[in-house]
Scaffold this active site. Structure first.
Site, PDB file in Angstrom:
ATOM      1  N   ASP A 185       4.195   0.627  12.331  1.00  0.00           N
ATOM      2  CA  ASP A 185       2.995   0.020  11.726  1.00  0.00           C
ATOM      3  C   ASP A 185       2.788  -1.424  12.158  1.00  0.00           C
ATOM      4  OD1 ASP A 185       3.343   1.718   8.510  1.00  0.00           O
ATOM      5  OD2 ASP A 185       2.721   2.402  10.485  1.00  0.00           O
ATOM      6  N   CYS A 201      -5.086  12.657  12.776  1.00  0.00           N
ATOM      7  CA  CYS A 201      -5.732  11.399  12.383  1.00  0.00           C
ATOM      8  C   CYS A 201      -6.245  10.778  13.683  1.00  0.00           C
ATOM      9  CB  CYS A 201      -4.755  10.485  11.669  1.00  0.00           C
ATOM     10  SG  CYS A 201      -3.506   9.846  12.756  1.00  0.00           S
ATOM     11  N   ARG A 224      -8.609  -0.217   4.141  1.00  0.00           N
ATOM     12  CA  ARG A 224      -7.694   0.813   3.619  1.00  0.00           C
ATOM     13  C   ARG A 224      -6.350   0.197   3.277  1.00  0.00           C
ATOM     14  NH1 ARG A 224      -6.914   6.207   6.880  1.00  0.00           N
ATOM     15  NH2 ARG A 224      -5.499   6.358   5.102  1.00  0.00           N
ATOM     16  N   ASP A 260       5.243  19.991   8.685  1.00  0.00           N
ATOM     17  CA  ASP A 260       6.229  21.083   8.655  1.00  0.00           C
ATOM     18  C   ASP A 260       7.481  20.724   7.862  1.00  0.00           C
ATOM     19  OD1 ASP A 260       6.464  19.238  10.853  1.00  0.00           O
ATOM     20  OD2 ASP A 260       8.160  20.420  11.535  1.00  0.00           O
ATOM     21  N   LEU A 261       7.904  19.483   7.933  1.00  0.00           N
ATOM     22  CA  LEU A 261       9.122  19.076   7.214  1.00  0.00           C
ATOM     23  C   LEU A 261       8.895  19.116   5.696  1.00  0.00           C
ATOM     24  CD1 LEU A 261      10.192  16.082   9.471  1.00  0.00           C
ATOM     25  CD2 LEU A 261      11.202  18.370   9.436  1.00  0.00           C
ATOM     26  N   ARG A 263      -0.607  14.962  12.964  1.00  0.00           N
ATOM     27  CA  ARG A 263       0.319  14.453  11.951  1.00  0.00           C
ATOM     28  C   ARG A 263       0.877  15.672  11.209  1.00  0.00           C
ATOM     29  NH1 ARG A 263      -1.178   9.199  10.223  1.00  0.00           N
ATOM     30  NH2 ARG A 263       0.695   9.137   8.944  1.00  0.00           N
ATOM     31  N   PRO A 264       1.929  16.324  11.744  1.00  0.00           N
ATOM     32  CA  PRO A 264       2.407  17.585  11.145  1.00  0.00           C
ATOM     33  C   PRO A 264       2.965  17.380   9.742  1.00  0.00           C
ATOM     34  CG  PRO A 264       3.923  16.805  12.836  1.00  0.00           C
ATOM     35  CD  PRO A 264       2.711  15.911  12.901  1.00  0.00           C
ATOM     36  N   ARG A 269      -3.997  10.842   4.390  1.00  0.00           N
ATOM     37  CA  ARG A 269      -2.889  11.796   4.533  1.00  0.00           C
ATOM     38  C   ARG A 269      -1.920  11.688   3.362  1.00  0.00           C
ATOM     39  NH1 ARG A 269       0.589  14.171   8.299  1.00  0.00           N
ATOM     40  NH2 ARG A 269       2.772  13.761   7.859  1.00  0.00           N
ATOM     41  N   LYS A 300       0.854  -1.201   0.000  1.00  0.00           N
ATOM     42  CA  LYS A 300       0.000   0.000   0.000  1.00  0.00           C
ATOM     43  C   LYS A 300       0.883   1.241   0.000  1.00  0.00           C
ATOM     44  CE  LYS A 300      -1.600   1.714   4.020  1.00  0.00           C
ATOM     45  NZ  LYS A 300      -1.293   3.121   4.290  1.00  0.00           N
ATOM     46  N   ASN A 301       1.806   1.318   0.943  1.00  0.00           N
ATOM     47  CA  ASN A 301       2.622   2.533   1.066  1.00  0.00           C
ATOM     48  C   ASN A 301       3.597   2.677  -0.096  1.00  0.00           C
ATOM     49  OD1 ASN A 301       1.183   3.047   3.334  1.00  0.00           O
ATOM     50  ND2 ASN A 301       2.778   2.394   4.768  1.00  0.00           N
TER      51      ASN A 301
HETATM   52  C1  EPZ Z   1       4.366   6.919   6.469  1.00  0.00           C
HETATM   53  O1  EPZ Z   1       3.587   7.993   6.969  1.00  0.00           O
HETATM   54  C2  EPZ Z   1       3.408   5.742   6.347  1.00  0.00           C
HETATM   55  N1  EPZ Z   1       2.331   6.079   5.424  1.00  0.00           N
HETATM   56  C3  EPZ Z   1       2.813   5.396   7.711  1.00  0.00           C
HETATM   57  O2  EPZ Z   1       2.030   4.221   7.545  1.00  0.00           O
HETATM   58  C4  EPZ Z   1       3.948   5.094   8.684  1.00  0.00           C
HETATM   59  O3  EPZ Z   1       3.393   4.866   9.963  1.00  0.00           O
HETATM   60  C5  EPZ Z   1       4.920   6.277   8.733  1.00  0.00           C
HETATM   61  O4  EPZ Z   1       5.403   6.570   7.402  1.00  0.00           O
HETATM   62  C6  EPZ Z   1       6.128   5.986   9.622  1.00  0.00           C
HETATM   63  O5  EPZ Z   1       6.805   4.864   9.140  1.00  0.00           O
HETATM   64  C7  EPZ Z   1       2.553   6.006   4.097  1.00  0.00           C
HETATM   65  O6  EPZ Z   1       3.625   5.644   3.656  1.00  0.00           O
HETATM   66  C8  EPZ Z   1       1.400   6.369   3.215  1.00  0.00           C
HETATM   67  P1  EPZ Z   1       6.461  10.177   8.587  1.00  0.00           P
HETATM   68  P2  EPZ Z   1       4.203   9.505   6.993  1.00  0.00           P
HETATM   69  O7  EPZ Z   1       6.442  11.471   7.887  1.00  0.00           O
HETATM   70  O8  EPZ Z   1       5.051   9.704   5.807  1.00  0.00           O
HETATM   71  C9  EPZ Z   1       6.894  13.264  12.117  1.00  0.00           C
HETATM   72  C10 EPZ Z   1       0.132   2.868   7.708  1.00  0.00           C
HETATM   73  O9  EPZ Z   1      -0.383   2.354   8.714  1.00  0.00           O
HETATM   74  N2  EPZ Z   1       6.739  14.298  11.076  1.00  0.00           N
HETATM   75  O10 EPZ Z   1       7.580   9.216   8.322  1.00  0.00           O
HETATM   76  O11 EPZ Z   1       3.084  10.426   7.229  1.00  0.00           O
HETATM   77  C11 EPZ Z   1       5.605  12.477  12.346  1.00  0.00           C
HETATM   78  O12 EPZ Z   1       4.754  13.157  13.254  1.00  0.00           O
HETATM   79  C12 EPZ Z   1       0.615   4.300   7.751  1.00  0.00           C
HETATM   80  O13 EPZ Z   1       0.344   2.268   6.616  1.00  0.00           O
HETATM   81  C13 EPZ Z   1       6.918  15.636  11.417  1.00  0.00           C
HETATM   82  O14 EPZ Z   1       7.193  15.959  12.569  1.00  0.00           O
HETATM   83  O15 EPZ Z   1       5.097   9.412   8.304  1.00  0.00           O
HETATM   84  C14 EPZ Z   1       6.117  11.184  12.921  1.00  0.00           C
HETATM   85  O16 EPZ Z   1       6.371  11.335  14.299  1.00  0.00           O
HETATM   86  C15 EPZ Z   1       0.230   4.992   9.047  1.00  0.00           C
HETATM   87  N3  EPZ Z   1       6.784  16.581  10.454  1.00  0.00           N
HETATM   88  C16 EPZ Z   1       7.447  10.983  12.189  1.00  0.00           C
HETATM   89  O17 EPZ Z   1       7.804  12.266  11.652  1.00  0.00           O
HETATM   90  C17 EPZ Z   1       6.502  16.253   9.150  1.00  0.00           C
HETATM   91  O18 EPZ Z   1       6.424  17.168   8.295  1.00  0.00           O
HETATM   92  C18 EPZ Z   1       7.379  10.004  11.042  1.00  0.00           C
HETATM   93  O19 EPZ Z   1       6.342  10.436  10.165  1.00  0.00           O
HETATM   94  C19 EPZ Z   1       6.331  14.897   8.821  1.00  0.00           C
HETATM   95  C20 EPZ Z   1       6.466  13.929   9.795  1.00  0.00           C
END
Ligand code: EPZ
Length: 420
Positions: free
Chosen positions: A304, A116, A396, A124-125, A121-122, A92, A22-23
């Protein structure tokens, strides 16, 4: 809405194939924005999130159609650059169109995803990365407005490793002027697969598979076909389903390398594991040993799989601590598991499980994708019948999951329900 009616106490055995990731696919689809043309993405799972991403692409003028696990994408007639609130809120990953829209059209209007089920789920990055590439970013009415005549190569360090933000920056940088150096880039296999797809399209990226990516911008890319990688999280969930029921299964069409950390933990919990090619064999014939589980970025233990491990440790006689360092509040499954009789306490970002207690079936409410998987796993071992409501969360990210479990000997019936 659908629910699952699960008869507990059945041992899983047999062989099952894992679907495409999926991802993985949710990263490849936005990349098709970068080069107008026709694409076939093979091994695409038939999932709600894939339908949502396709709906988003079609709303912008593309044409996406899923037939027998092949997603056909025609991105030639994209003429809108907006990801609306109702789609981004639903999923998202819709936010991943920001980078490619900026790269191809120089503009994008993308709704902020908001929170969510388990908390904020910020993004900012994502926004900092786009600004560093030269985009002008403003936020108004819950939407991100981004503009850039031409993105320019830059250096950027991710203070927090982010899968989505790394993907967005990669997709923006491949058509930027000059070279972009990304440090502390996400190492998840889905990002490595995205980078390889972009290279197949003509991008120039060095350091793929490492946390330092160097992208040399090119003027244009070309459409190509791709095959999605296997879903490592589904594979892990199925292995845990075998382990929790003291079963014996083999999971096929997997890349075992992508879930090495989970395999190690399953072995530590007493499973007999054999890895041969694209198949993982797993046998558990006694109660699991209590094994703590702390999530981290790849190749560490995936967040996950955290909820599924909590369910598994309900079988272990003794105390286990499961800690999520990525999402500190991703524990919506715990109060539901307690309804089965589970002895779990939440302390900060950890669940303390006193396993080995008898569990009896109840009606449970799903509230997020992996949490719902946790409830289904617990239902497999609870005495009697467990109803898991709102299985649209499962749908999903898990393709025909009840069918896969039933092939392995479970009793999971999908039923319509008026219940919320
Ligand atoms: C991806 O989400 C996955 N989704 C998520 O899987 C997975 O849990 C996550 O990566 C972590 O491995 C998809 O690939 C579609 P991140 P993503 O940005 O990209 C913080 C599932 O169940 N962060 O790696 O949204 C954030 O809060 C889903 O399949 C910021 O602070 O995750 C978190 O603590 C759920 N600022 C950490 O980084 C930002 O701008 C990792 O988030 C972005 C993220």
């Amino acid at each position: 809405m659908d629910k699952f009616v699960i008869e507990g106490g059945r041992r899983l055995s047999g062989s099952v194939k894992v679907s495409g990731s999926k991802n993985g696919v949710l990263a490849l689809i936005p990349a098709t924005i970068l080069a107008p043309g026709i694409y076939n993405i093979f091994n695409t799972p038939n999932l709600r999130d894939v339908w949502t991403m396709s709906q988003l692409m079609n709303s912008m003028g593309a044409f996406c159609e899923l037939n027998d696990n092949t997603l056909f994408v025609d991105s030639r007639n994209l003429n809108k650059f907006e990801a609306p609130y109702e789609l981004v809120k639903k999923m998202r990953a819709s936010f991943y169109v920001l980078g490619p829209l900026l790269a191809r059209f120089g503009e994008a209007k993308v709704s902020l995803p908001g929170g969510c089920a388990w908390g904020p789920r910020p993004v900012d990055l994502h926004l900092k990365a786009m600004e560093k590439l030269g985009a002008e970013i403003s936020i108004d009415g819950g939407y991100v407005y981004a503009k850039a005549k031409k993105l320019k190569g830059t250096r950027f360090n991710f203070d927090v490793s982010s899968v989505g933000a790394t993907g967005n920056m990669l997709m923006a940088a491949v058509l930027a002027e000059g070279t972009t150096l990304i440090t502390n880039a996400a190492l998840e296999p889905e990002i490595t697969a995205l980078a390889r797809f972009l290279v197949k399209m003509g991008a120039q990226i060095d350091g793929i598979g490492t946390s330092q990516l160097e992208i040399h911008g090119v003027n244009s890319l070309k459409p190509v076909d791709e095959t999605a990688i296997p879903d490592r999280i589904e594979a892990a969930t199925l292995l845990i389903a075998a382990a929790i029921t003291k079963g014996e299964i083999e999971v096929k069409d997997v890349n075992p390398y992508h879930l090495s950390s989970v395999i190690v933990k399953l072995e530590e919990s007493g499973c007999d594991i054999d890895v041969t090619g694209d198949t993982i064999y797993c046998k558990q014939d006694s109660d699991p040993i209590p094994i703590d589980f702390t999530t981290s970025i790849y190749p560490g233990l995936p967040t996950d799989v955290q909820a599924q491990w909590v369910a598994y440790m309900l079988q272990a006689k003794g105390q286990t601590k499961v800690t999520d360092t990525i999402y500190t509040d991703r524990f919506k499954h715990v109060p539901e598991l307690q309804r089965l009789g589970a002895d779990i306490k939440l302390i900060d970002n950890s669940a303390i499980i006193n396993g080995g207690k008898p569990l009896s079936g109840a009606t449970l409410m799903s509230s997020d994708l992996r949490g719902s998987a946790s409830l289904v796993l617990a239902g497999l071992i609870a005495e009697g019948t467990t109803d898991v409501l709102r299985v649209y969360h499962m749908d999903r990210g898990y393709e025909k999951f009840e069918e896969k479990l039933n092939i392995l000997g479970a009793s999971v019936k999908r039923m319509k329900t008026e219940l919320i």
